[in-house]
Enzyme design. Structure first.
Site, PDB file in Angstrom:
ATOM      1  CD  GLN A 111     -77.418  24.687 -96.083  1.00 31.41           C
ATOM      2  OE1 GLN A 111     -76.939  25.795 -95.830  1.00 31.41           O
ATOM      3  NE2 GLN A 111     -77.124  24.040 -97.194  1.00 31.41           N
ATOM      4  CG  HIS A 163     -79.413  17.471 -98.877  1.00 33.77           C
ATOM      5  ND1 HIS A 163     -78.609  16.418 -99.208  1.00 33.77           N
ATOM      6  CD2 HIS A 163     -78.951  18.533 -99.576  1.00 33.77           C
ATOM      7  CE1 HIS A 163     -77.690  16.828-100.068  1.00 33.77           C
ATOM      8  NE2 HIS A 163     -77.872  18.106-100.313  1.00 33.77           N
ATOM      9  CB  CYS A 174     -79.488  17.464-102.972  1.00 30.97           C
ATOM     10  SG  CYS A 174     -77.986  17.575-103.925  1.00 30.97           S
ATOM     11  CG  ASP A 185     -78.896  17.504 -92.642  1.00 30.62           C
ATOM     12  OD1 ASP A 185     -77.867  18.178 -92.461  1.00 30.62           O
ATOM     13  OD2 ASP A 185     -79.342  17.256 -93.777  1.00 30.62           O
TER      14      ASP A 185
END
Ligand code: 7TS
Length: 408
Positions: A201, A121, A362, A198
């Site tokens: 999600q 992203h 993104c 990250d």
């Protein structure tokens, strides 16, 4: 887990959009909020609203206890060793920016490497581009397999003794893949690099154990996991956070202030300058309670079931191209329908009461890798049902017919 029952706890879902019952398939962008979270915010503002860490009065104490209590809950939720390793931020984007600014810029120099993947992203890409530009470090990318997965041989081949940081998304918001971040962390550590995950999600969808992953930093967003917008967190190993300089300066984060010099508070407060996101953190604490009661394993299982159902149903529609692997898919399906622009697909679906996302999500470099300019995406959460996916499939057939006639 009974999604039909569960959705009653999400008041927003009980409405008509364009004369049709709302089918909300955009939870990867932001999840809906259960009554419990909305009530927690209301109760805070109606009963406890006050600034934290300063007042000795009763409301101040209550607000501080609730705010710090939320930190404890989140720490337990992702199995941090201690709540002092949890820094409240505005979301994943801010959390990753803190690592790129306060860690990477301090440790990277000319010739050092920052390793990413092309599926990241923009939030896990641009902060590293900026850090590389500022330090002279080089960005390197672990290549993707044809189905969008990562092979550990490629990870081994990309990370070297010059690598200082490896930053990878746990779950892709486009391909639906789950990346082997635990294995990547082990390879990163072998070369003396830190591992950043990250978790935007992954945290809403599966049980996360930062100690088991052995990642050094982990970023998450509250609004994707039933919490309010404007709150998220950065987990970092204590030894690393302690060495880092703060990213913002001002009230709340200081210990001692002189006219020319100041010292910082201990963790985690040195990274929380100014009045913090008190209501947001309390709302996130309520979301964590809610997710834990349902059970992360049950949520994961439900999502995987919906993803498999959607994959099978959508791939039966002629002209639908689905991106990412079929197996081991999280609760989302990214696709295109013939030559119809995804924005047109989303617009026709909206007329049917169905909310999906269209665009580059993104992830512009990933779009180029897929050789498309944009895609449509349906993403699911605990409150979605197979019946809603049937509606989506029917509406896509209608869209195809409509544009087939229009073009033909
Ligand atoms: N990382 C990933 C993997 C994401 O999916 C997102 C948001 C972010 C970082 C940024 O999170 P934020 O809360 O700081 O904005 N992803 C999406 C999406 O897929 N559609 O809308 C937002």
């Amino acid at each position: 887990m009974n999604a039909a029952e569960l959705r009653k706890q999400f008041p927003i879902l009980d409405q008509q959009v364009n004369g049709k019952p709302l089918v909300y398939l955009d939870s990867a962008a932001t999840s809906q909020k259960p009554v419990r979270v909305i009530e927690a915010l209301k109760a805070y503002y109606e009963q406890d609203n006050s600034n934290v860490h300063r007042g000795v009065h009763t409301l101040g104490t209550r607000a501080t206890d609730a705010y710090e209590g939320a930190r404890e809950k989140l720490a337990r939720f992702i199995n941090a060793r201690s709540a002092s390793e949890i820094i409240f931020t505005r979301g994943t984007t801010t959390a990753l920016n803190i690592v790129a600014s306060c860690y990477a810029r301090a440790v990277c120099g000319e010739g050092d490497e920052i390793v990413l993947t092309p599926m990241e992203h923009h939030s896990n890409l641009i902060p590293w581009q900026q850090a590389a530009k500022a330090t002279g470090a080089t960005l390197k990318y672990i290549p993707l397999q044809p189905d969008g997965t990562i092979s550990l041989e490629d990870v081994e081949a990309t990370i070297t003794s010059r690598t200082k940081v490896v930053s990878v998304m746990y779950v892709s918001n486009v391909l639906g893949v789950v990346n082997p971040v635990k294995e990547i962390a082990a390879i990163a550590h072998k070369h003396g690099a830190v591992m950043v995950v990250d978790g935007a999600q992954s945290t809403p969808q599966r049980k996360v154990d930062v100690q088991d992953l052995d990642c050094d930093f982990y970023a998450l967003s509250g609004h994707k996991m039933c919490g309010p917008t404007g709150i998220g967190a950065l987990y970092g190993k204590k030894a690393l956070l302690e060495k880092m300089e703060p990213h913002e300066f001002g009230g709340e984060m200081i210990d001692h202030v002189d006219l020319y010099e100041s010292t910082w508070k201990e963790l985690p407060w040195k990274f929380e300058a100014g009045t913090p996101i008190i209501a947001g953190a309390i709302g996130l604490g309520a979301a964590v309670d809610f997710l834990q009661e349902i059970g992360m394993d049950a949520i994961q299982q439900h999502e995987e079931q919906l993803a498999a159902y959607a994959y099978d149903n959508l791939s039966e529609i002629e002209g639908v191209a689905i991106y990412g692997p079929k197996e081991h898919r999280v609760g989302l399906v990214t696709f295109n329908l013939d030559d119809v622009h995804p924005h047109d697909v989303a617009t026709v679906l909206d007329a049917e009461g169905i909310a999906i996302r269209a665009g580059h999500h993104c992830c512009q470099p990933l779009m180029r890798w897929l050789n498309v300019s944009s895609t449509a995406r349906a993403s699911f959460y605990m409150y979605n049902t197979e019946e809603e996916i049937d509606h989506l499939a029917k509406a896509l057939i209608k869209t195809k017919e409509y544009f087939g006639h229009a073009i033909g």
